[in-house]
Scaffold this motif. Sequence first.
Motif, PDB file in Angstrom:
ATOM      1  N   MET A   1       0.865  -1.168   0.000  1.00 57.98           N
ATOM      2  CA  MET A   1       0.000   0.000   0.000  1.00 57.98           C
ATOM      3  C   MET A   1       0.903   1.220   0.000  1.00 57.98           C
ATOM      4  SD  MET A   1      -3.222   0.382   2.557  1.00 57.98           S
ATOM      5  CE  MET A   1      -4.578  -0.479   1.811  1.00 57.98           C
ATOM      6  N   GLY A   2       0.773   2.019  -1.014  1.00 61.42           N
ATOM      7  CA  GLY A   2       1.653   3.170  -1.135  1.00 61.42           C
ATOM      8  C   GLY A   2       0.883   4.472  -1.134  1.00 61.42           C
ATOM      9  N   ILE A   3       1.614   5.554  -0.980  1.00 61.07           N
ATOM     10  CA  ILE A   3       1.032   6.894  -1.050  1.00 61.07           C
ATOM     11  C   ILE A   3       1.762   7.651  -2.155  1.00 61.07           C
ATOM     12  CG2 ILE A   3       0.692   9.076   0.188  1.00 61.07           C
ATOM     13  CD1 ILE A   3       0.621   7.444   2.793  1.00 61.07           C
ATOM     14  N   ASN A   4       0.999   8.185  -3.081  1.00 68.29           N
ATOM     15  CA  ASN A   4       1.594   8.915  -4.215  1.00 68.29           C
ATOM     16  C   ASN A   4       2.699   8.108  -4.894  1.00 68.29           C
ATOM     17  OD1 ASN A   4      -0.141  10.913  -3.475  1.00 68.29           O
ATOM     18  ND2 ASN A   4       1.407  12.368  -2.765  1.00 68.29           N
ATOM     19  N   GLY A   5       2.496   6.811  -4.987  1.00 68.83           N
ATOM     20  CA  GLY A   5       3.453   5.958  -5.672  1.00 68.83           C
ATOM     21  C   GLY A   5       4.712   5.675  -4.874  1.00 68.83           C
ATOM     22  N   GLN A   6       4.733   6.055  -3.606  1.00 65.55           N
ATOM     23  CA  GLN A   6       5.914   5.833  -2.774  1.00 65.55           C
ATOM     24  C   GLN A   6       5.641   4.813  -1.675  1.00 65.55           C
ATOM     25  OE1 GLN A   6       7.733   9.492  -1.198  1.00 65.55           O
ATOM     26  NE2 GLN A   6       6.596  10.643  -2.708  1.00 65.55           N
ATOM     27  N   PHE A   7       6.655   4.046  -1.346  1.00 65.35           N
ATOM     28  CA  PHE A   7       6.644   3.192  -0.163  1.00 65.35           C
ATOM     29  C   PHE A   7       7.998   3.301   0.508  1.00 65.35           C
ATOM     30  CE2 PHE A   7       8.040  -0.749   1.837  1.00 65.35           C
ATOM     31  CZ  PHE A   7       7.129  -0.818   2.863  1.00 65.35           C
ATOM     32  N   PRO A   8       8.061   3.564   1.812  1.00 67.30           N
ATOM     33  CA  PRO A   8       6.958   4.062   2.644  1.00 67.30           C
ATOM     34  C   PRO A   8       6.420   5.382   2.110  1.00 67.30           C
ATOM     35  CG  PRO A   8       8.884   3.475   3.984  1.00 67.30           C
ATOM     36  CD  PRO A   8       9.319   3.458   2.564  1.00 67.30           C
TER      37      PRO A   8
END
Lengths: 586, 586
Positions: free
Chosen positions: A61-68
Amino acid sequence: MVPTDGSMVRPISRGLTLRAFIIWCILLPFIGISSGAKTRHFKWEVEYMYWSPDCIEHVVMGINGQFPGPTIRAKAGDTIVVELTNKLSTEGVVIHWHGIRQLGTPWADGTAFISQCAINSGETFHYRFKVDRAGTYFYHGHLGMQRSAGLYGSLIVDVAEGEKEPFHYDGEFNLLLSDWWHKSVHEQEVGLSSIPFRWIGEPQSLLINGRGQYNCSLAAQYSNTTSSQCKLRGNEQCAPQILHVRPNKTYRLRVASSTALASLNLAIGNHKMVVVEADGNYLQPFAVNDLDIYSGESYSVLITTDQDPSKNYWLSLGVRGRLPATPPALTILNYQPISASKFPTSPPPVTPRWNDYDHSKKFSKSIFALMGSPKPPKSYDRRITLLNTQNKIDGFTKWAINNVSLALPPTPYLGSIKYGLRNAFDQKSPPENFPNSYDVMKPPINPNSTTGSGVYMFGLNTTVDVILQNANALSDNVSEIHPWHLHGHDFWVLGYGEGKFSAKDEKKLNFKNPPLRNTAVIFPYGWTALRYVADNPGVWAFHCHIEPHLHMGMGVVFAEGVHHVKSIPNEALSCGLTAKFLNKKG
Amino acid sequence: MVPTDGSMVRPISRGLTLRAFIIWCILLPFIGISSGAKTRHFKWEVEYMYWSPDCIEHVVMGINGQFPGPTIRAKAGDTIVVELTNKLSTEGVVIHWHGIRQLGTPWADGTAFISQCAINSGETFHYRFKVDRAGTYFYHGHLGMQRSAGLYGSLIVDVAEGEKEPFHYDGEFNLLLSDWWHKSVHEQEVGLSSIPFRWIGEPQSLLINGRGQYNCSLAAQYSNTTSSQCKLRGNEQCAPQILHVRPNKTYRLRVASSTALASLNLAIGNHKMVVVEADGNYLQPFAVNDLDIYSGESYSVLITTDQDPSKNYWLSLGVRGRLPATPPALTILNYQPISASKFPTSPPPVTPRWNDYDHSKKFSKSIFALMGSPKPPKSYDRRITLLNTQNKIDGFTKWAINNVSLALPPTPYLGSIKYGLRNAFDQKSPPENFPNSYDVMKPPINPNSTTGSGVYMFGLNTTVDVILQNANALSDNVSEIHPWHLHGHDFWVLGYGEGKFSAKDEKKLNFKNPPLRNTAVIFPYGWTALRYVADNPGVWAFHCHIEPHLHMGMGVVFAEGVHHVKSIPNEALSCGLTAKFLNKKG
């Protein structure tokens, strides 16, 4: 309660005169300018994506294509606005800002079914809250086991403009720690809710800033492991983030643990660490060779790069408190200008034996508040004791507190309590203690327990003592570590002890310099005593921060002064009985 | 439009006199009793569980602990009430009653973002609708790809008390067909929304009533397959459901396809099938050796057990229209009293070659309405042509209709149109045609397309013609089968043709006895012409019934007479802009 945050706003409503209030109002814009407080806007989209956190590709599960997720960096006094859009196809989502007390904004705490309705697929929610105090924090999902799925990131609050930290450093690094499974969180959840019960097992990998190595070891050449030496170019999603330092400097390492399960121990070859901050509160500095960190905790440690500058050193992270089946996470402390690819001359530091609880207790008991920190009220108004047990309910394996396993209701408490919707949850207050005859050293005689959704209601400004009482789990000779995390507050950790808490333990509690924390561990067969002041109107989760344990019911709900909570945004209430109520109310 | 359902209610408001109306009102209770119409209540809980549909354990979405979900059996005229509780931890859920037209209850159609808000985790929704017409139907999830996850079951409507089917049979069997992947639907969805695009691939297994065999074959002994002979006792979740028959009888096989992808062909060794019903409409009976069935379709076929009664026979199900990589699903037609474990003497029937489209077209073109069935209006009021293309949007692979890929808005259309919430979706009507110059035989010259949420709005009782126009996909020489399913209506299938639909095709359309269906296929590089009357106030999805295709945007939204829709339950509207609107409205 002595305010712990030095904020200007809260004392006003308490005791200042009207005259002072008017002056304050006139000065406010100037204070605002001089403090440089800002509103920081973020636009985030949450979605699943393929990623290789440990060199093995899975869905995260990422945010704006980022992990973390992206790191939020702000200054004390700033207001954070996160416009969060749920791009998941079928799932709701929320984000909890771990360690932020949400003074005056309990609806922004990001706990599904407690502070807000889950944000539906396709919808956008606006988190708006003040970061009132410098410190090392993080954020994470708080619906189902979405934190385990990778929904987390760092939230770093620097001191306000013109303010100084009570310690010096030349540079800093931020290490967000987590653990990672190859089995999807969806399947993990099903296993936990199945008969027979299927435990998630130990993590496949530990991650530092979302990076670990499953199929190889950075330090294979030092050990007799069967893992092969990693061949990473450095640009892989799983390549370790190297800590580049220069000799004879002091660095601040911010360390936060968002693990789903693992208790961790962090050590750096040849370097001592001086612990100076925990959960956003300054500590009386103390030096350690290795740092225990439980899920939900954060620390700042200072290291001095006073070792042989022709060498690099390992930073190593291992599992504590459970028989480990997970290799350590590693990265390199690189003394520049030498190359980061030069191997350290010694193997990575070895984590203390997993069940060396004396080592853990020694560490926890070394933590004291920095001199001058707020002290706890001398006495409590109400004390509740929370017995932690593993139980069976209709054949399902659960965790229960005083024999009640928490089952969150579909309508979030904040709205249902505010609007007096009595059908929304169990109106009977949950038990405040457990039978005196209960033997915490043995498996429960009657393992059956019940689910419940009751709330502990506290009068505003009540001083509350919580005794967390550990016990034997369902199997003989098993008692597990549980790191308990409180929302909306810090608490003073008054002490830890063995066996059942009793009157004689009272005298051993520390009222002089107990640390303020938002997370505190209970050790196997032990107790932990906490004190806090219920001075933040809202409804607050208090729970074991081990994700599957919470999923199995290991938590309670505290509420205080909810009628003082003003203007809950409708977007936090648009589900369940509050949605119906608002429709009628118009 | 001639009503197709013979219901008593609908003509009343049209042309009867007041006197007739009063008489009807007096008679109504007696009609009610004599027809024996009932309200049938069901209490369902949806949750994930471990299951072994094809002998390999995976997570499936079940209802009340069953997979497939419970079969609903009712009589024409009955009212079905399903109290559906979402026991999923993070996901919303809805259930669509496939083939039920929801006359007067468009909010019960169970399409997330179209007819209702997804039911949130922990909440309960009440579906209440009339099954006005006998037939073979099914139900399934209609949010994300939850149908693929196993959320489906049968809905069988018998003729009303005292009524008779227009054919005789001595017994019946119900076969709900589906396809099954070992990769979780969550991960399938991520792949479809990734760059590079990751296709779900062919199913691992085909299932009959949720039962298939992946790691063995029931008929291994007949073939040179590498699969081993299944050793099943019969009580396994994956053991085939045997069809026990007696010699010289006639049986009705109800067959419905809830596949996510596969077009299927069903055959029974030595037995012809007489096709008598499709999608709840009676057909002019015709005999076939094998039956093509596309996702979203249902059929009833009659078989006569007039073969050698000392033998058993195979029922076999294979993939059509895509290069198959999935073994056939098998079960046994068991002539009692001989043992079901006696093997048939011949191998299972072999599915026609996957790309033998002539065979498929011959079958589709053999389908005619039973004599005396309602005929289509002679002319249309409005004709729209829907070009089916595969496209790219910002690097993502999508399907688009007239160059618009459907992206459902967070607020369901039914509420937003009813209450005039113009911000809820694209107000511009989507295109009703495509450029004349478009070459349907070649990949798109410009593959880029856009997403949209616009609606085709039809005046109530408009006669609508839809020309579904197939085209070449992104790759050369690829044009796929798409079974299009319309909600809230049946349509007459006026004809199928090759290439681009043109004026000359007009004359070939069948207005004499076209079958009424809710699902119709377009063949590769072909067109399919449909006619229906927009006489059911509501908002209705019309889409490719291939689950990943719909997920990739292959659908449109039709709306008609929404201002006539009365009393939408609030529980269908408690999300997005309708929730806000209802709050203000009070």
